[in-house]
Scaffold this motif. Structure first.
Motif, PDB file in Angstrom:
ATOM      1  N   GLN A 215       0.833  -1.210   0.000  1.00 39.70           N
ATOM      2  CA  GLN A 215       0.000   0.000   0.000  1.00 39.70           C
ATOM      3  C   GLN A 215       0.868   1.262   0.000  1.00 39.70           C
ATOM      4  O   GLN A 215       0.553   2.247  -0.675  1.00 39.70           O
ATOM      5  CB  GLN A 215      -0.924   0.003   1.224  1.00 39.70           C
ATOM      6  CG  GLN A 215      -2.053  -1.015   1.155  1.00 39.70           C
ATOM      7  CD  GLN A 215      -3.175  -0.557   0.229  1.00 39.70           C
ATOM      8  OE1 GLN A 215      -2.985   0.248  -0.684  1.00 39.70           O
ATOM      9  NE2 GLN A 215      -4.367  -1.084   0.457  1.00 39.70           N
ATOM     10  N   ARG A 228      -2.910   5.928  11.367  1.00 35.10           N
ATOM     11  CA  ARG A 228      -4.086   5.139  10.986  1.00 35.10           C
ATOM     12  C   ARG A 228      -3.675   3.835  10.312  1.00 35.10           C
ATOM     13  O   ARG A 228      -4.243   2.779  10.571  1.00 35.10           O
ATOM     14  CB  ARG A 228      -4.991   5.943  10.039  1.00 35.10           C
ATOM     15  CG  ARG A 228      -5.590   7.198  10.611  1.00 35.10           C
ATOM     16  CD  ARG A 228      -6.639   6.948  11.671  1.00 35.10           C
ATOM     17  NE  ARG A 228      -6.112   6.505  12.959  1.00 35.10           N
ATOM     18  CZ  ARG A 228      -5.495   7.286  13.838  1.00 35.10           C
ATOM     19  NH1 ARG A 228      -5.308   8.575  13.585  1.00 35.10           N
ATOM     20  NH2 ARG A 228      -5.061   6.799  14.976  1.00 35.10           N
ATOM     21  N   TRP A 229      -2.693   3.893   9.414  1.00 37.71           N
ATOM     22  CA  TRP A 229      -2.267   2.682   8.709  1.00 37.71           C
ATOM     23  C   TRP A 229      -1.683   1.658   9.673  1.00 37.71           C
ATOM     24  O   TRP A 229      -1.939   0.458   9.551  1.00 37.71           O
ATOM     25  CB  TRP A 229      -1.265   3.027   7.620  1.00 37.71           C
ATOM     26  CG  TRP A 229      -1.905   3.602   6.400  1.00 37.71           C
ATOM     27  CD1 TRP A 229      -2.050   4.928   6.089  1.00 37.71           C
ATOM     28  CD2 TRP A 229      -2.530   2.869   5.337  1.00 37.71           C
ATOM     29  NE1 TRP A 229      -2.714   5.070   4.894  1.00 37.71           N
ATOM     30  CE2 TRP A 229      -3.019   3.823   4.402  1.00 37.71           C
ATOM     31  CE3 TRP A 229      -2.716   1.519   5.064  1.00 37.71           C
ATOM     32  CZ2 TRP A 229      -3.680   3.458   3.237  1.00 37.71           C
ATOM     33  CZ3 TRP A 229      -3.368   1.146   3.893  1.00 37.71           C
ATOM     34  CH2 TRP A 229      -3.848   2.103   3.000  1.00 37.71           C
ATOM     35  N   TRP A 232      -4.498   0.007  11.509  1.00 36.42           N
ATOM     36  CA  TRP A 232      -5.158  -1.014  10.691  1.00 36.42           C
ATOM     37  C   TRP A 232      -4.321  -2.279  10.615  1.00 36.42           C
ATOM     38  O   TRP A 232      -4.850  -3.399  10.661  1.00 36.42           O
ATOM     39  CB  TRP A 232      -5.438  -0.471   9.292  1.00 36.42           C
ATOM     40  CG  TRP A 232      -6.345   0.728   9.283  1.00 36.42           C
ATOM     41  CD1 TRP A 232      -7.176   1.126  10.286  1.00 36.42           C
ATOM     42  CD2 TRP A 232      -6.495   1.679   8.229  1.00 36.42           C
ATOM     43  NE1 TRP A 232      -7.836   2.285   9.913  1.00 36.42           N
ATOM     44  CE2 TRP A 232      -7.443   2.642   8.654  1.00 36.42           C
ATOM     45  CE3 TRP A 232      -5.935   1.832   6.960  1.00 36.42           C
ATOM     46  CZ2 TRP A 232      -7.830   3.721   7.862  1.00 36.42           C
ATOM     47  CZ3 TRP A 232      -6.307   2.901   6.164  1.00 36.42           C
ATOM     48  CH2 TRP A 232      -7.263   3.836   6.625  1.00 36.42           C
ATOM     49  N   ALA A 249      -8.524  -4.125   6.827  1.00 36.45           N
ATOM     50  CA  ALA A 249      -8.434  -2.671   6.763  1.00 36.45           C
ATOM     51  C   ALA A 249      -7.258  -2.220   5.888  1.00 36.45           C
ATOM     52  O   ALA A 249      -7.395  -1.299   5.085  1.00 36.45           O
ATOM     53  CB  ALA A 249      -8.288  -2.093   8.171  1.00 36.45           C
ATOM     54  N   GLY A 253      -7.682  -0.359   2.510  1.00 34.46           N
ATOM     55  CA  GLY A 253      -7.274   1.030   2.663  1.00 34.46           C
ATOM     56  C   GLY A 253      -8.297   1.867   3.404  1.00 34.46           C
ATOM     57  O   GLY A 253      -8.389   3.074   3.215  1.00 34.46           O
ATOM     58  N   GLN A 254      -9.075   1.211   4.285  1.00 38.34           N
ATOM     59  CA  GLN A 254     -10.070   1.941   5.066  1.00 38.34           C
ATOM     60  C   GLN A 254     -10.351   1.210   6.365  1.00 38.34           C
ATOM     61  O   GLN A 254     -10.101   0.019   6.489  1.00 38.34           O
ATOM     62  CB  GLN A 254     -11.371   2.102   4.281  1.00 38.34           C
ATOM     63  CG  GLN A 254     -12.055   0.794   3.910  1.00 38.34           C
ATOM     64  CD  GLN A 254     -13.285   0.998   3.047  1.00 38.34           C
ATOM     65  OE1 GLN A 254     -13.333   1.927   2.238  1.00 38.34           O
ATOM     66  NE2 GLN A 254     -14.267   0.136   3.203  1.00 38.34           N
ATOM     67  N   SER A 255     -10.874   1.940   7.326  1.00 37.68           N
ATOM     68  CA  SER A 255     -11.099   1.380   8.644  1.00 37.68           C
ATOM     69  C   SER A 255     -12.277   0.414   8.635  1.00 37.68           C
ATOM     70  O   SER A 255     -12.999   0.271   7.653  1.00 37.68           O
ATOM     71  CB  SER A 255     -11.331   2.499   9.658  1.00 37.68           C
ATOM     72  OG  SER A 255     -11.287   2.008  10.980  1.00 37.68           O
ATOM     73  N   HIS A 256     -12.466  -0.247   9.757  1.00 38.65           N
ATOM     74  CA  HIS A 256     -13.551  -1.210   9.952  1.00 38.65           C
ATOM     75  C   HIS A 256     -14.474  -0.657  11.036  1.00 38.65           C
ATOM     76  O   HIS A 256     -14.033   0.055  11.943  1.00 38.65           O
ATOM     77  CB  HIS A 256     -12.951  -2.556  10.380  1.00 38.65           C
ATOM     78  CG  HIS A 256     -13.933  -3.669  10.527  1.00 38.65           C
ATOM     79  ND1 HIS A 256     -14.699  -3.849  11.659  1.00 38.65           N
ATOM     80  CD2 HIS A 256     -14.283  -4.677   9.672  1.00 38.65           C
ATOM     81  CE1 HIS A 256     -15.467  -4.907  11.511  1.00 38.65           C
ATOM     82  NE2 HIS A 256     -15.230  -5.434  10.322  1.00 38.65           N
ATOM     83  N   ASP A 260     -13.649   1.682  14.427  1.00 42.93           N
ATOM     84  CA  ASP A 260     -14.231   3.016  14.591  1.00 42.93           C
ATOM     85  C   ASP A 260     -15.106   3.093  15.834  1.00 42.93           C
ATOM     86  O   ASP A 260     -15.044   4.076  16.587  1.00 42.93           O
ATOM     87  CB  ASP A 260     -15.054   3.379  13.351  1.00 42.93           C
ATOM     88  CG  ASP A 260     -14.202   3.543  12.111  1.00 42.93           C
ATOM     89  OD1 ASP A 260     -12.994   3.794  12.257  1.00 42.93           O
ATOM     90  OD2 ASP A 260     -14.744   3.404  10.991  1.00 42.93           O
TER      91      ASP A 260
END
Length: 560
Positions: A215, A228-229, A232, A249, A253-256, A260
Motif C-alpha cells: 500500500q 491510521r495505517w 489497521w 483494513a 485502505g479503510q477502517s472497519h 471506529d
C-alpha cells in the motif's frame, strides 16, 4: 405524635453519618453502585407513597418530609465523608491538589478536554514529587523501586476495582482472583502463546506487513496518516490470529466499523472516568442496550465466538486441525471454563474476545507509530537498522522471517527504547496495597488504599535511566551504563500479571519496522513535526494516536 422537621433532620443526618462510618468507608462499592443510584432516584417517590398510606399525612406532606429526610441523610453522608477524607483517611499525609482529596471528579475535570491522563499525572508529580495523592483514595507513585514490590510474582498487592469496569463481560486480565486468573491462563491461553504457537503465527504477521508495504509503494512520496495505517495493520493481525477473521483494513485502505466504534465510544468513559470505575459501571447498567454503543463491540465479539465454535465443531467431526490455528480455537478446545455456569462462561468468552482484539491491537499500533516518529525524526536510526539487516543478509523478500529478526540487537534496543519513552499504557494500572501496608524507600504506604505506578513517568525517571528524556537505543546494547535500574522497564507489566502477548506484540513491531526501513526512506510530511502526536494523542488506558503525517519514499527513487 409526629416528628418535627428539626427532629427529622437530626435523625437523618445521624443516620447518614452512621451509614458512612459503618458501611461506605469499608470495602468496595463499584458493582453495587447501580443499585445505589437507582435507590436514590426511585426510593424517595416510593417512600412518599408508602408514608401516605401508613400515616395521616397527605401526599404532598409526605413528599416534603421525604425530601427533607433524604437531603439530611445525604448531607450527613457527605459531611462525614469530607471530615474523614480531610482528617482521618490513611492518605491524608501525602501531598497533592487540595480538591483531589475530596473528590475524584477533580481528575475528571482536569482531563476531560484533552483526554490526557498521563500528562495530568506528569504535571502533578512535577509539582509534588514521587508520591502524590491524586484522589480521595488514590495514590500515584512515580518511584521506580515501586515496580518490584508492586508486580513481583509473590506480591501481596491485589488488582483494584478498576478491573470490574467490563463486568459482567470479564476477561482474562480483569479476573482479580489470582488463583482463578492462573487457572484461566492454563485453560488454553498459555498453549496459544507458546514458542511453537507463535511460530505458527509468523507467516501471517509477515503477510500483513507485506500488505502494508504494498500500500505504501502505491503511495510512494504521498502524505499518509501513518498512525491510521499502523492501527489497521495491528488490528488486521489480531483479527486474523484471534479468530481467523481479519478486518482487511490495510488491504481495503479503510477502517472497519469495529475499530471506529471502539475509538468513538472509549475516550469519554475510559479516558475521563477511569479513576471512577463505579461511574462507568453505573452508566453501562442503566443505559438501554439499544442505545449503548459499547454493545456493538459486545455483539461483534459474540459473533466471533459463535463462528469459532462452529468451526471447532466442524473440525472435531472431521477430526482435522485448522490449516492456520488461531488463539480462540485453542481456548475453546479446552472446553467450558465455568462448567456449571454456561452463562458466565459465555460472558467470559465475549470478554476475552474483546481483550484479544483491543489489547492486542491498540497497544501495538501505538508503539509502531511512535517508532516511526523516531525514524522520521532521526535518519541515523534508519541507517543503523539497515546496516544491521544488511550484515545479517536480511532482505525484504520471501526469505525474511520473524525468526531471523530475533537476533538483531539494535532492532531490539530500538524497540525497547520506543516502548520506554512511549509506553502503550502510560498511566499505569490500578492496584490495592496489602492490608498490612508496605514500605518503599522509607515511604510507608498504608494498607487498603488504591495505587497506580504510571509507566510514562517511571520510564522517564532519572533514578532508573540516565538522560531519561533522550532516545538512545544503544542504552540496551553498547551503552548499558545508561541503565540505572533495568527492572524499571515494564511496558508489558511484569510478574504474575505480565502481558501474555508480549512476544507476539514484539514480533509484529519487528516485522513492520524491518520491512519498511528496507523498502522506504521515511520523512516527515511538509509542516509535520510530531507535535500533534505527542500532545494530542488520547490516553484511554491504551493510547489512541493522533495524526502523524509521513511520506514513505521508495528507495532508489529520485524525488528531486
Amino acid at each position: 405524635m409526629g416528628l418535627s422537621n428539626e427532629e427529622v433532620v437530626l435523625r437523618c443526618v445521624g443516620l447518614g453519618v452512621l451509614s458512612h462510618v459503618c458501611y461506605f468507608v469499608h470495602g468496595e462499592h463499584t458493582l453495587r453502585a447501580p443499585l445505589y443510584v437507582k435507590t436514590v432516584v426511585l426510593g424517595p417517590p416510593a417512600f412518599s407513597v408508602l408514608l401516605t398510606r401508613l400515616s395521616f399525612l397527605t401526599f404532598w406532606q409526605a413528599v416534603q418530609v421525604t425530601a427533607l429526610g433524604c437531603l439530611a441523610y445525604l448531607g450527613g453522608i457527605f459531611v462525614s465523608m469530607l471530615v474523614y477524607r480531610t482528617c482521618l483517611h490513611p492518605l491524608r499525609r501525602f501531598p497533592g491538589p487540595w480538591l483531589a482529596q475530596y473528590t475524584q471528579f477533580y481528575h475528571f475535570f482536569k482531563v476531560k478536554d484533552k483526554i490526557d491522563n498521563y500528562r495530568h499525572l506528569a504535571r502533578l508529580h512535577a509539582e509534588y514529587g514521587d508520591y502524590v495523592r491524586v484522589g480521595p483514595n488514590l495514590l500515584s507513585v512515580a518511584d521506580p523501586d515501586m515496580i518490584g514490590v508492586m508486580f513481583d510474582r509473590d506480591t501481596k498487592f491485589e488488582k483494584a476495582d478498576w478491573y470490574d469496569i467490563g463486568y459482567p463481560w470479564t476477561s482474562l486480565t480483569q479476573i482479580r482472583d489470582k488463583s482463578l486468573h492462573d487457572d484461566r491462563r492454563r485453560h488454553g491461553w498459555d498453549a496459544a502463546f507458546t514458542a511453537k504457537a507463535l511460530r505458527n503465527y509468523d507467516a501471517r504477521i509477515v503477510k500483513y506487513a507485506d500488505q502494508l508495504v504494498a500500500q505504501m509503494c502505491r503511495r510512494s512520496g504521498e502524505v499518509v496518516d501513518a498512525a491510521r495505517w499502523f492501527e489497521w495493520y495491528s488490528f488486521d493481525i489480531m483479527g486474523d490470529l484471534a479468530f481467523g477473521r481479519a478486518f482487511n483494513a490495510v488491504q481495503m485502505g479503510q477502517s472497519h466499523i469495529y475499530i471506529d466504534t471502539m475509538h468513538e465510544t472509549s475516550p469519554f468513559p475510559l479516558g475521563c472516568l477511569a479513576t471512577m470505575p463505579w461511574v462507568i459501571h453505573t452508566m453501562g447498567s442503566i443505559i438501554p442496550d439499544r442505545l449503548n454503543p459499547f454493545m456493538r463491540l459486545v455483539r461483534y465479539s459474540a459473533e466471533c465466538i459463535e463462528q469459532q465454535k462452529e468451526k471447532a465443531q466442524i473440525a472435531q467431526k472431521g477430526k482435522t486441525e485448522p490449516a492456520e490455528p488461531d488463539i480462540m480455537t485453542q481456548i475453546l478446545n479446552k472446553g467450558p471454563f465455568f462448567v456449571d455456569d454456561p452463562k458466565r462462561d459465555d460472558l467470559l468468552l465475549v470478554g476475552d474476545a474483546r481483550l484479544l482484539i483491543v489489547a492486542g491491537s491498540d497497544t501495538t499500533a501505538a508503539a509502531i507509530t511512535c517508532a516511526f516518529y523516531q525514524l522520521a525524526k532521526d535518519e541515523s536510526h534508519v541507517l543503523k537498522l539497515r546496516a544491521e539487516l544488511d550484515a545479517e543478509g536480511i532482505r525484504n523478500d520471501g526469505n525474511l522471517t520473524v525468526q531471523k529478526l530475533h537476533k538483531l540487537k539494535f532492532l531490539d534496543g530500538f524497540i525497547r527504547e520506543t516502548l520506554r519513552l512511549y509506553p502503550p499504557v502510560p498511566g499505569g494500572t490500578f492496584r490495592n496495597t496489602p492490608k498490612e501496608g508496605v514500605v518503599i524507600n522509607g515511604q510507608a504506604l498504608p494498607g487498603g488504599v488504591k495505587v497506580i505506578a504510571p509507566q510514562y513517568l517511571i520510564h522517564r525517571s532519572s533514578k532508573a535511566f540516565e538522560d531519561p528524556d533522550e532516545f538512545v537505543p544503544e542504552r540496551w546494547t553498547t551503552l548499558k551504563d545508561r541503565l540505572v535500574k533495568k527492572d524499571a522497564w515494564f511496558p508489558f507489566s511484569t510478574g504474575k500479571f505480565a502481558c501474555i502477548g508480549k512476544q507476539l506484540a514484539l514480533d509484529e513491531i519487528r516485522a513492520v519496522v524491518a520491512k519498511m526501513v528496507l523498502e522506504f526512506d521515511i520523512v516527515f510530511a511538509e509542516g509535520e513535526t510530531g507535535r500533534a502526536l505527542l500532545e494530542e494523542s488520547q490516553d484511554i488506558f491504551t493510547m489512541v494516536m493522533a495524526k502523524l503525517n509521513l511520506c514513505f519514499i521508495k528507495r532508489g527513487i529520485n524525488t528531486g
